[in-house]
Design a protein around this motif. Structure first.
Motif, PDB file in Angstrom:
ATOM      1  N   ASP A  29      18.378   6.688  15.346  1.00 29.68           N
ATOM      2  CA  ASP A  29      17.284   7.418  15.487  1.00 29.68           C
ATOM      3  C   ASP A  29      17.122   8.080  14.024  1.00 29.68           C
ATOM      4  OD1 ASP A  29      15.577   7.227  17.633  1.00 29.68           O
ATOM      5  OD2 ASP A  29      16.870   8.187  18.982  1.00 29.68           O
ATOM      6  N   ARG A  30      18.137   8.690  13.686  1.00 28.99           N
ATOM      7  CA  ARG A  30      17.818   9.524  12.276  1.00 28.99           C
ATOM      8  C   ARG A  30      17.413   8.586  11.129  1.00 28.99           C
ATOM      9  NH1 ARG A  30      23.485  12.389  11.160  1.00 28.99           N
ATOM     10  NH2 ARG A  30      22.211  12.977   9.308  1.00 28.99           N
TER      11      ARG A  30
ATOM     12  N   THR B 129      27.429   5.783  21.285  1.00 33.14           N
ATOM     13  CA  THR B 129      26.413   6.890  21.207  1.00 33.14           C
ATOM     14  C   THR B 129      26.069   7.355  19.945  1.00 33.14           C
ATOM     15  OG1 THR B 129      27.217   7.722  23.256  1.00 33.14           O
ATOM     16  CG2 THR B 129      26.225   9.378  21.984  1.00 33.14           C
ATOM     17  N   ASP B 130      27.230   7.451  19.085  1.00 26.94           N
ATOM     18  CA  ASP B 130      26.817   8.161  17.604  1.00 26.94           C
ATOM     19  C   ASP B 130      26.025   7.118  16.856  1.00 26.94           C
ATOM     20  OD1 ASP B 130      28.403  10.230  18.074  1.00 26.94           O
ATOM     21  OD2 ASP B 130      30.270   9.348  16.984  1.00 26.94           O
TER      22      ASP B 130
ATOM     23  N   THR C   7      22.594   7.378  17.838  1.00 27.17           N
ATOM     24  CA  THR C   7      22.152   8.739  17.075  1.00 27.17           C
ATOM     25  C   THR C   7      21.546   8.322  15.879  1.00 27.17           C
ATOM     26  OG1 THR C   7      23.216   9.972  18.643  1.00 27.17           O
ATOM     27  CG2 THR C   7      22.507  10.977  16.412  1.00 27.17           C
TER      28      THR C   7
END
Length: 220
Positions: free
Chosen positions: A137-138, A130-131, A134
């Motif tokens: 996306d960043r 999950t990280d 994320t």
């Protein structure tokens, strides 16, 4: 003496020096590292601290790590424009910085997602995956304004940063598709894939797509 590159055509970090070799029109021998070539597996274990590839051998010179291989080629092989600007320290730093960003913030989380899928169910790291999504996306969001109005990542020409971006964005879009809101990143990825050197490594890796653990999409 012909230089030798050890690696595998489907390995993303191997794409980086392959792209540089093709860009600089350097003759080389490619030695595939896989179970069918145990002698190459033994050699890469000698060349790399972890047995990971790529590694380049040029006579007595043994170079491991993809960015170091690219810098070595700039210095000693080929006559094309170098992948890292010479005589322009600021641009050289920018090219290296962008290469590191693609390696650390796109390539690494992509590989974390892929690597997790290879683990036994009880060993998987859902939070880590999950990280990683994320972080991708960043990273896309950070790149978006910096790629707008540019053909290549930096320095107004194709550099080591683009060698790093090509495999990073190629595979990251497979595991975490680049959203339409990141149109500059999507367009940049398309330009990379149309570059002859990049298109060549994509085609050379095509026979191995069945090995992609998450299932290769029917595109690219």
């Amino acid at each position: 003496m012909t230089i030798v590159l050890y690696g595998h055509p489907f390995a993303s970090f191997v794409w980086k020096p392959l792209i540089a070799l093709y860009e600089r029109d350097v003759a080389f021998e490619f030695r595939i590292v896989d179970p069918d070539h145990p002698e190459h597996q033994r050699r890469i274990a000698e060349l790399s601290p972890t047995g990971q590839f790529p590694a380049l051998v040029d006579g007595e010179n043994e170079i491991t790590e993809s960015n170091a291989v690219i810098e070595y080629l700039d210095l000693f092989h080929g006559s094309a424009v170098p992948m890292i600007p010479i005589g322009e320290p600021g641009k050289a730093i920018e090219a290296r910085m962008m290469a590191d960003i693609f390696d650390d913030y796109i390539h690494a989380p992509m590989q974390r997602i892929v690597g997790d899928s290879l683990r036994a169910e009880q060993e998987r790291d859902a939070r880590g995956v999950t990280d990683a999504h994320t972080l991708l996306d960043r990273a896309y969001a950070w790149l978006e304004p910096r790629l707008q109005g540019k053909e290549w990542a930096t320095c107004d020409r194709f550099t080591i940063a683009d060698c790093a971006a090509a495999p990073a964005l190629f595979y990251s879009d497979w595991v975490h598709p680049i959203s339409e809101r990141f149109s500059a990143v999507r367009d940049y990825r398309a330009r990379l894939l149309s570059r002859p050197s990049v298109a060549r490594v994509v085609d050379e890796a095509r026979p191995y797509r069945k090995f992609f653990p998450l299932g290769a999409p029917d595109r690219d």
